[in-house]
Scaffold this active site. Structure first.
Site, PDB file in Angstrom:
ATOM      1  N   ASP A 143      20.076  25.987 -14.095  1.00 56.69           N
ATOM      2  CA  ASP A 143      20.037  25.868 -15.556  1.00 56.69           C
ATOM      3  C   ASP A 143      18.723  26.389 -16.135  1.00 56.69           C
ATOM      4  O   ASP A 143      18.083  25.725 -16.953  1.00 56.69           O
ATOM      5  CB  ASP A 143      20.288  24.409 -15.967  1.00 56.69           C
ATOM      6  N   ASP A 170      24.100  28.622 -14.006  1.00 53.28           N
ATOM      7  CA  ASP A 170      23.569  28.726 -15.367  1.00 53.28           C
ATOM      8  C   ASP A 170      22.245  29.482 -15.360  1.00 53.28           C
ATOM      9  O   ASP A 170      21.164  28.890 -15.293  1.00 53.28           O
ATOM     10  CB  ASP A 170      23.431  27.354 -16.041  1.00 53.28           C
ATOM     11  N   TYR A 173      21.748  31.584 -20.115  1.00 52.72           N
ATOM     12  CA  TYR A 173      22.135  30.959 -21.386  1.00 52.72           C
ATOM     13  C   TYR A 173      22.265  32.010 -22.488  1.00 52.72           C
ATOM     14  O   TYR A 173      21.919  31.773 -23.637  1.00 52.72           O
ATOM     15  CB  TYR A 173      21.167  29.832 -21.795  1.00 52.72           C
ATOM     16  N   HIS A 287      27.561  24.185  -9.109  1.00 52.93           N
ATOM     17  CA  HIS A 287      26.973  23.849 -10.416  1.00 52.93           C
ATOM     18  C   HIS A 287      27.223  22.414 -10.892  1.00 52.93           C
ATOM     19  O   HIS A 287      26.286  21.677 -11.193  1.00 52.93           O
ATOM     20  CB  HIS A 287      27.454  24.843 -11.469  1.00 52.93           C
ATOM     21  N   HIS A 297      27.737  14.884 -18.932  1.00 51.57           N
ATOM     22  CA  HIS A 297      28.727  15.519 -18.058  1.00 51.57           C
ATOM     23  C   HIS A 297      29.435  14.543 -17.122  1.00 51.57           C
ATOM     24  O   HIS A 297      29.820  14.902 -16.011  1.00 51.57           O
ATOM     25  CB  HIS A 297      28.075  16.648 -17.241  1.00 51.57           C
ATOM     26  N   VAL A 327      23.580  19.085 -15.178  1.00 46.62           N
ATOM     27  CA  VAL A 327      22.893  18.006 -15.882  1.00 46.62           C
ATOM     28  C   VAL A 327      21.416  18.390 -15.932  1.00 46.62           C
ATOM     29  O   VAL A 327      20.802  18.659 -14.898  1.00 46.62           O
ATOM     30  CB  VAL A 327      23.077  16.669 -15.139  1.00 46.62           C
TER      31      VAL A 327
HETATM   32 FE   FE2 Z   1      25.960  23.852 -16.925  1.00 43.43          FE
END
Ligand code: FE2
Ligand code: NAG
Length: 423
Positions: A143, A170, A173, A287, A297, A327
């Protein structure tokens, strides 16, 4: 590079997609846009990924057509080898990507610095190959995104002298704005051009738009080609490789995972082929976490159903560690199987704290479940240092006032060296 999707329509789409992820989080960091510093023919967004034991895939983009050629060698004055590869590009609504070059180079010596040049450019880059045996140090972070927090995380990672990065989903973005994939490529280049970055997908990498763009993972697959054929996989979205005594598996949480799926069948076959004499450690990256005591989540289909489908496979194969993201926080579980502590199950670690624009997931279930050992909503990264066939040191380094502070660490024993877990 390329053109933008009409502004208003795009904003609406971003709002629709963004609203799926609304949590009570501290002020999110603004997306940075990193521009290209050079002309149309100069290389940008350079990143490398390991292929097999002794090859490296070099990936980069130019705005104008240039040769897919890499010259490389063991010192800046001995760049004597040369290899050529392929160039591709993709469309996404009205956006047209640059020229995406991929060149496979090798055989390379292990644990060695190589210098390289791209196309006709005179700029010299360098990378270090991974060691052929223990110890090996993995950087682990999911992320990432592209905010000032991402920059802190990358700075700390850069100082850790890791050998290979594992990224459980991720990446940019970009969320449909394709120029943000380009910006992300430029942001990570200083690190990703120097050490292999091995990645897998998250929900932000899917980028489907109903009717308009039905194909998932278009940008991800075009820009982040991973070595899937080498592990008998038919998809860039799941693959595995051996590095320095560790078998690393990359799975796709947003790709079919039920027992009839090709991902499942591939995973089953891949786990059966593992030789624990050669790779005493087995590590999985995916993920959407199967274990999670954050409020964020909870109960999502990708987590719950993928766990239901695949947990037995990982448990029976004595997988040592499962790294996840999604998360935006850090959490380490004890060894678990079917929601209970189990000495022969994998340690699950959520490391979705790279620093993306959505901010942190700060609310946790109370009381803390017994199987959750350490949890904290701070940005940071992990280091998984495999010392030998039986011992590895996991540590979490949070971004604390620009410093990387070691905040959680634990010695892990490989299940292949744990007599009670022998299969
Ligand atoms: Fe995600
Ligand atoms: C593996 O590393 C651990 C931790 O440093 C050490 O205690 C152990 O003796 C090592 N094992 C072998 C076989 O070298």
């Amino acid at each position: 590079m390329g053109s933008h999707f009409p502004g208003l329509a795009l904003s609406v789409l971003v709002i629709i997609i963004g609203s799926v992820h609304c949590y009570n989080r501290p002020p999110p960091g603004k997306t940075l846009f990193v521009s290209h510093d050079g002309d149309d023919s100069s290389p940008q967004q350079v990143h490398i990924s390991q292929v097999g034991q002794d090859k490296m895939r070099i990936s980069w983009i130019t705005e104008s057509p240039t040769p897919a050629k890499v010259q490389y060698g063991p010192s800046p004055s001995a760049i004597s080898f040369s290899a050529t590869g392929t160039t591709s590009s993709y469309h996404y609504t009205l956006y047209q990507s640059g020229e995406i070059h991929n060149v496979l180079i090798g055989p390379l010596k292990s644990n060695t610095v190589y210098y390289y040049r791209l196309g006709d450019s005179t700029k010299t880059y360098n990378f270090k190959t991974t060691p052929s045996q223990f110890p090996i140090k993995f950087g682990v972070v999911g992320d990432l995104g592209q905010t000032e927090w991402t920059v802190s995380t990358l700075n700390h990672l850069g100082k850790s002298n890791y050998d290979m990065l594992l990224l459980p989903g991720d990446l940019s973005y970009a969320d449909l704005v394709q120029t943000l994939w380009d910006s992300f490529g430029r942001l990570v280049e200083p690190l990703a051009s120097q050490r292999p970055w091995m990645v897998t997908t998250g929900n932000h990498d899917v980028e489907k738009i109903p009717v308009i763009h039905r194909t998932p993972f278009t940008a991800y697959n075009a820009r982040w080609q991973m070595p899937f054929e080498e592990s008998g996989s038919d998809s860039n979205l799941y693959y595995s490789f051996d590095v320095s005594g560790v078998h690393v598996i990359m799975l796709g949480s947003y790709t079919d995972f039920d027992p009839e799926s090709s991902q499942y069948k591939w995973l089953q076959g891949d786990l059966q082929k593992i030789n624990r004499g050669k790779t005493p450690w087995v590590v999985v990256n995916l993920h959407a976490p199967w274990y999670n005591s954050n409020e964020a989540h909870q109960g999502e289909a990708e987590s719950v159903n993928m766990k239901t489908s695949m947990e037995d496979l990982l448990y029976n194969a004595r997988v040592d560690v499962v790294f996840t993201g999604h998360v935006h926080a850090y959490e380490r579980f004890t060894r678990v199987y079917k929601d209970k502590g189990n000495n022969c199950g994998p340690v699950h670690i959520t490391i979705g704290d790279g620093g993306n624009r959505e901010g942190l997931a700060t609310r946790y279930q109370d009381p803390k479940p017994e199987i959750s050992i350490f949890r904290e909503a701070s940005f940071g990264h992990g280091i998984f240092e495999v010392v030998n066939a039986s011992h590895a040191l996991w540590s979490w380094h949070k971004n604390d006032n620009e410093e990387a502070v070691a905040s959680d660490s634990v010695w892990l024993r490989s299940l292949s060296s744990t007599t009670a877990c022998k299969v």
